[in-house]
Design an enzyme around this catalytic site. Structure first.
Site, PDB file in Angstrom:
ATOM      1  N   GLY A 136       0.847  -1.197   0.000  1.00 47.52           N
ATOM      2  CA  GLY A 136       0.000   0.000   0.000  1.00 47.52           C
ATOM      3  C   GLY A 136       0.880   1.243   0.000  1.00 47.52           C
ATOM      4  O   GLY A 136       2.070   1.183  -0.321  1.00 47.52           O
ATOM      5  N   ARG A 173       0.260  -3.709  12.347  1.00 41.62           N
ATOM      6  CA  ARG A 173      -0.554  -3.987  13.519  1.00 41.62           C
ATOM      7  C   ARG A 173       0.055  -5.198  14.218  1.00 41.62           C
ATOM      8  O   ARG A 173       0.501  -6.142  13.564  1.00 41.62           O
ATOM      9  CB  ARG A 173      -2.013  -4.276  13.135  1.00 41.62           C
ATOM     10  CG  ARG A 173      -2.836  -3.029  12.789  1.00 41.62           C
ATOM     11  CD  ARG A 173      -3.104  -2.150  14.009  1.00 41.62           C
ATOM     12  NE  ARG A 173      -3.915  -0.970  13.700  1.00 41.62           N
ATOM     13  CZ  ARG A 173      -3.413   0.236  13.430  1.00 41.62           C
ATOM     14  NH1 ARG A 173      -2.104   0.441  13.416  1.00 41.62           N
ATOM     15  NH2 ARG A 173      -4.219   1.251  13.198  1.00 41.62           N
ATOM     16  N   GLU A 214      -1.753  -4.420  22.830  1.00 39.05           N
ATOM     17  CA  GLU A 214      -1.309  -3.111  23.342  1.00 39.05           C
ATOM     18  C   GLU A 214      -2.252  -2.626  24.424  1.00 39.05           C
ATOM     19  O   GLU A 214      -3.463  -2.793  24.272  1.00 39.05           O
ATOM     20  CB  GLU A 214      -1.271  -2.106  22.186  1.00 39.05           C
ATOM     21  CG  GLU A 214      -0.169  -2.408  21.194  1.00 39.05           C
ATOM     22  CD  GLU A 214      -0.208  -1.499  19.970  1.00 39.05           C
ATOM     23  OE1 GLU A 214      -0.736  -0.380  20.054  1.00 39.05           O
ATOM     24  OE2 GLU A 214       0.289  -1.934  18.935  1.00 39.05           O
ATOM     25  N   HIS A 267       4.157   2.382  19.842  1.00 28.32           N
ATOM     26  CA  HIS A 267       3.228   2.763  18.762  1.00 28.32           C
ATOM     27  C   HIS A 267       3.312   4.264  18.434  1.00 28.32           C
ATOM     28  O   HIS A 267       2.350   5.011  18.621  1.00 28.32           O
ATOM     29  CB  HIS A 267       1.776   2.368  19.126  1.00 28.32           C
ATOM     30  CG  HIS A 267       0.901   2.179  17.919  1.00 28.32           C
ATOM     31  ND1 HIS A 267      -0.163   1.303  17.882  1.00 28.32           N
ATOM     32  CD2 HIS A 267       0.924   2.748  16.682  1.00 28.32           C
ATOM     33  CE1 HIS A 267      -0.747   1.359  16.696  1.00 28.32           C
ATOM     34  NE2 HIS A 267      -0.100   2.230  15.952  1.00 28.32           N
TER      35      HIS A 267
END
Ligand code: GLV
Ligand code: GLV
Length: 325
Positions: free
Chosen positions: A157, A239, A268, A286
Site C-alpha cells: 500500500g 498492527r 497493546e 506505537h
C-alpha cells in the site's frame, strides 16, 4: 442553525480542535486516557459525529448507542480495524480514516527501527549510559550492514511503497509480496514480486505493511521464522497481531532470526514478557505517526471528514464508500 454536536474521545493537536470548534459544539474527553466501553456507550449517545482513536473499540453496541442521527465516526488513524465497519454501514454511519498524511512519518519510523535494530543503537546508548564504555573496541557492539542488502516488503500500500522507495539510497535489492503483483510499486521501487516463502528465505530485512484482517493475523509465526535467515531482522509498524509475538520472542531467543524492531504489539499496551527480555529487539510504544506535523495533519483531516459529513458532502477519506451507492 443549530451547530452539530461532536464528541472527541481524547485531546488532539490544538489546530484540529480549533477548526472543529469553529463549526461544531464540541465535547472532548478531559482525561488523557482511553475511555472504557461503558463510558463510550454513554458519551456517544445523541451525537451527530464522533472523532475516535485506534484505541477505541467501536463495535455495533457503540454505533447503536450513538443513535440514528449520527452521521460519522471519524477515526484518527489510517488503520480502522478498531471499528466494525460492516456494522457502521448497516447503521448508515460513515467511517473515515487519515491516510496519506502519515505515510512518510510511518515509513520513516520503519527505517528508524531498521537502523536501530541492525546497528544496535538502543543497546549501545544504554551501554554508554550504564558506564560500560571503557574505550573503542574492535569487537564492541557489532551490528549488521544495511547498504546493498536485500529488503523484503510485505504489503504494498502507500506506506509499504514509500518505505521501499526510500531503500534506493542504500542500494538495496527489493523483494515484495502482496495478494498480487503491483506494477505501480515495481515502477516506484524496482521491487521484484516473489511468493512469501521466497521473500522470507532471501530477505535480510523483512518489513510488514499490511492491514490487520482475518487473513493477515499471525501472517508471521513459527513456520515463517524457520524460513528466515539467522541474520534476518523483522520490522513491524503495521498492527501487532500480524506477528505471533510469543513465537517471535522464541525465534529471537533461539537465534532463529537476528533481531526485530517493533512499533506495534498483539495486546497493546501489554507486551509479551519474553519479548521484553530480548536485547536484540527494539520496542517502541506505537509512535510511527507521532510527529508534531503529522499528528496535526491527521487531526485536520479527521475534522474535515466530520465537517464534510455535516454538510451532506462525501468525507474526503471515507472508508465505507458502499454507503454512497
Ligand atoms: C496508526 O497506527 C494508524 O493506523 O494511524
Ligand atoms: C495503509 O494504510 C497504507 O497507507 O499503506
Amino acid at each position: 442553525m443549530k451547530k452539530p454536536n461532536v464528541y472527541v474521545t481524547r485531546m488532539l493537536p490544538q489546530p484540529a480542535v480549533d477548526l472543529l470548534r469553529e463549526h461544531c459544539e464540541v465535547e472532548i474527553n478531559p482525561e488523557d486516557r482511553v475511555l472504557t466501553h461503558a463510558e463510550l456507550l454513554e458519551k456517544v449517545r445523541g451525537r451527530d459525529a464522533v472523532l475516535c482513536l485506534l484505541t477505541d473499540t467501536i463495535d455495533e453496541a457503540v454505533l447503536a448507542a450513538a443513535g440514528p442521527q449520527c452521521k460519522i465516526f471519524s477515526n484518527y488513524a489510517v488503520g480502522f480495524n478498531n471499528i466494525d465497519v460492516e456494522a457502521a454501514t448497516r447503521h448508515k454511519i460513515m467511517v473515515s480514516n487519515t491516510p496519506d498524511v502519515l505515510t512518510d512519518a510511518t515509513a520513516d519510523l520503519a527505517w528508524s527501527l531498521l537502523f536501530a535494530t541492525a546497528r544496535r543503537v538502543v543497546e549501545s546508548d544504554k551501554f554508554l549510559r550504564d558506564g560500560c564504555y571503557k574505550g573503542w573496541g574492535p569487537m564492541l557492539l557489532l551490528g549488521l550492514d544495511i547498504t546493498g542488502k536485500t529488503l523484503g516488503v510485505i504489503g504494498t500500500g502507500r506506506i509499504g511503497a514509500n518505505f521501499a522507495a526510500k531503500a534506493k539510497g542504500f542500494k538495496m535489492k527489493v523483494l515484495y509480496n502482496d495478494l498480487e503483483p503491483n506494477p505501480a510499486f515495481e515502477a516506484e521501487t524496482g521491487g521484484v514480486f516473489v511468493d512469501k516463502a521466497t521473500l522470507l528465505k532471501e530477505a535480510d530485512f523483512v518489513s510488514l505493511h499490511v492491514p490487520l484482517l482475518p487473513s493477515t493475523r499471525h501472517l508471521i509465526g513459527p513456520a515463517e521464522f524457520k524460513l528466515m535467515k539467522k541474520t534476518a531482522v523483522l520490522i513491524n509498524t503495521s498492527r501487532g497481531p500480524v506477528v505471533d509475538e510469543k513465537a517471535l520472542a522464541e525465534a529471537l531467543q533461539l537465534g532463529e532470526i537476528w533481531g526485530a524492531g517493533l512499533d506495534v504489539f498483539e495486546n497493546e499496551p501489554a507486551v509479551e514478557p519474553e519479548l521484553l527480555k530480548c536485547e536484540n529487539a527494539v520496542l517502541l510504544p506505537h509512535v510511527a505517526s507521532a510527529t508534531v506535523e503529522t499528528r496535526t495533519n491527521m487531526g485536520l483531516i479527521a475534522v474535515r471528514n466530520i465537517l464534510a459529513a455535516m454538510k451532506g458532502e462525501t468525507p474526503p477519506t471515507l472508508v465505507n464508500r458502499e454507503l454512497l451507492a
